[in-house]
Scaffold this active site. Sequence first.
Site, short mmCIF file in Angstrom:
data_model
loop_
_atom_site.label_atom_id
_atom_site.label_comp_id
_atom_site.label_asym_id
_atom_site.label_seq_id
_atom_site.Cartn_x
_atom_site.Cartn_y
_atom_site.Cartn_z
N GLY A 166 -12.08 17.50 -17.39
CA GLY A 166 -12.11 16.79 -16.12
C GLY A 166 -13.51 16.82 -15.55
CB ALA A 167 -16.72 17.31 -17.33
CB ILE A 180 -13.82 19.59 -8.86
CG1 ILE A 180 -13.10 19.49 -7.53
CG2 ILE A 180 -14.09 21.04 -9.21
CD1 ILE A 180 -11.70 20.10 -7.54
CB SER A 216 -5.21 20.91 -12.21
OG SER A 216 -6.24 20.60 -13.13
CG ASP A 252 -7.33 30.09 -1.13
OD1 ASP A 252 -7.56 29.02 -0.52
OD2 ASP A 252 -6.42 30.22 -1.97
CG HIS A 271 -4.99 27.60 -4.29
ND1 HIS A 271 -6.04 28.04 -3.52
CD2 HIS A 271 -5.38 26.39 -4.78
CE1 HIS A 271 -7.02 27.16 -3.55
NE2 HIS A 271 -6.63 26.14 -4.29
CG MET A 284 -12.35 23.42 -6.33
SD MET A 284 -11.28 24.82 -5.93
CE MET A 284 -11.85 26.05 -7.10
#
Length: 430
Positions: free
Chosen positions: A164-165, A169, A274, A306, A333, A384
């Site tokens: 997911g590069a 994010i 994710s 968090d 989360h 993130m």
Amino acid sequence: MAVLQSPSQGNKANNPEVESPQHNKLEEGSKKLGMHIEDIFTDYINRTKIKLKRTLSGAGHENQHASSGKDKFTDYIDCGKVKLRTTSSVGGSVSCDAKTTPDLPVLQNTLIAMESIREASQRIARISAHLQPPNSQTEESCVLKRADCRAKGGAPGFKVAILGAAGGIGQPLAMLMKMNPLVSVLHLYDVVNTPGVTADIGHMDTGAVVRGFLGQPQLENALTGMDLVIIPAGVPRKPGMTRDDLFNINAGIVRTLCEGIAKCCPNAIVNLISNPVNSTVPIAAEVFKKAGTYDPKRLLGVTMLDVVRANTFVAEVLGLHPKEVDVPVVGGHAGVTILPLLSQVKPPSSFTPEETENLTKRIQDGGTEVVQAKAGAGSATLSMAYAAVKFADACLRGLRGDAGVVECAFVASEVTELPFFATKGGVGKG
């Protein structure tokens, strides 16, 4: 001087006498550079009046024309009383044999020119191997293959893949991981836009070699041999969406990626970003169980954001630098499942009931705060990415064998009746 090639078919193929260096072919991948060097060397030959005579030896036959890069050429350079014999092949070494007392300046200049073109050809091949995506054609055409490139001057460290590069994010995450000195190889995978991100990140002058992989057919290549896999893949939150709204889409994405991990790098540590993490981590666990590769110590849901938010907000109240503050955050989360343990803050601190309520609510609603502030333009991507890299660095330090690496993560747990729970735990080998 370009690497000498065999004479073209025709009359010259049967004539070993060549009065001037007419090089008809140059090594693929270094053609433009070769032309420039050939002009310089031709001028050098004209000025020193060197005569060239070429013979081709291959399979034991003189003057045999062939196109194989493995054939060796023997060039005789006569200059007065000097006879210099050089034998070279593609990617090979240059050697010489002076038949009589040599004219040393001519000999040295000739060897320097030939050695320079050999090194230049290898440099071009190395750069090509780093930038081009892996496939059989690329491997066959390069003088230096990928394995050779990593064996020569590569930075020591770990192999990391980001799935997911190319997302919001993924891109800053990839940039920050490229800067991490513990990373030697960085694989970037996504279903769109990976080539551009790979080229961009790959220009950074840090040690990690970056390789891009595009689409489902290249997933296995992206994962093979990885030590750490980070998964930010999936759709982001939009205004009005809860993390549960993301489940139907992101659950399928996570399942597919984890099937690839189970097949290609079952021993890798998996950092799952994710959303909703409270749901995607159990899904990943079931995929690994089905494949027979599940290790609860290697599947980590990333809740570091968090902790990062809690450290920042508490530091503001206490008037301290965030690096001086450590706030444990347990639970999950998502919303009210995020439980900052303000009674265990380091350094030891006390808060009024109003401060406790405000801090807890802001930490729990930190994601919503960013989504609303961006007004539909995205979710928490930069913070993130920072948090994910901070957690990934802890994992790599643990793999290296560093002692005392402790972080919060959403993991299989027996602390409560819930099968998964975010809690503090040690990160390390085994």
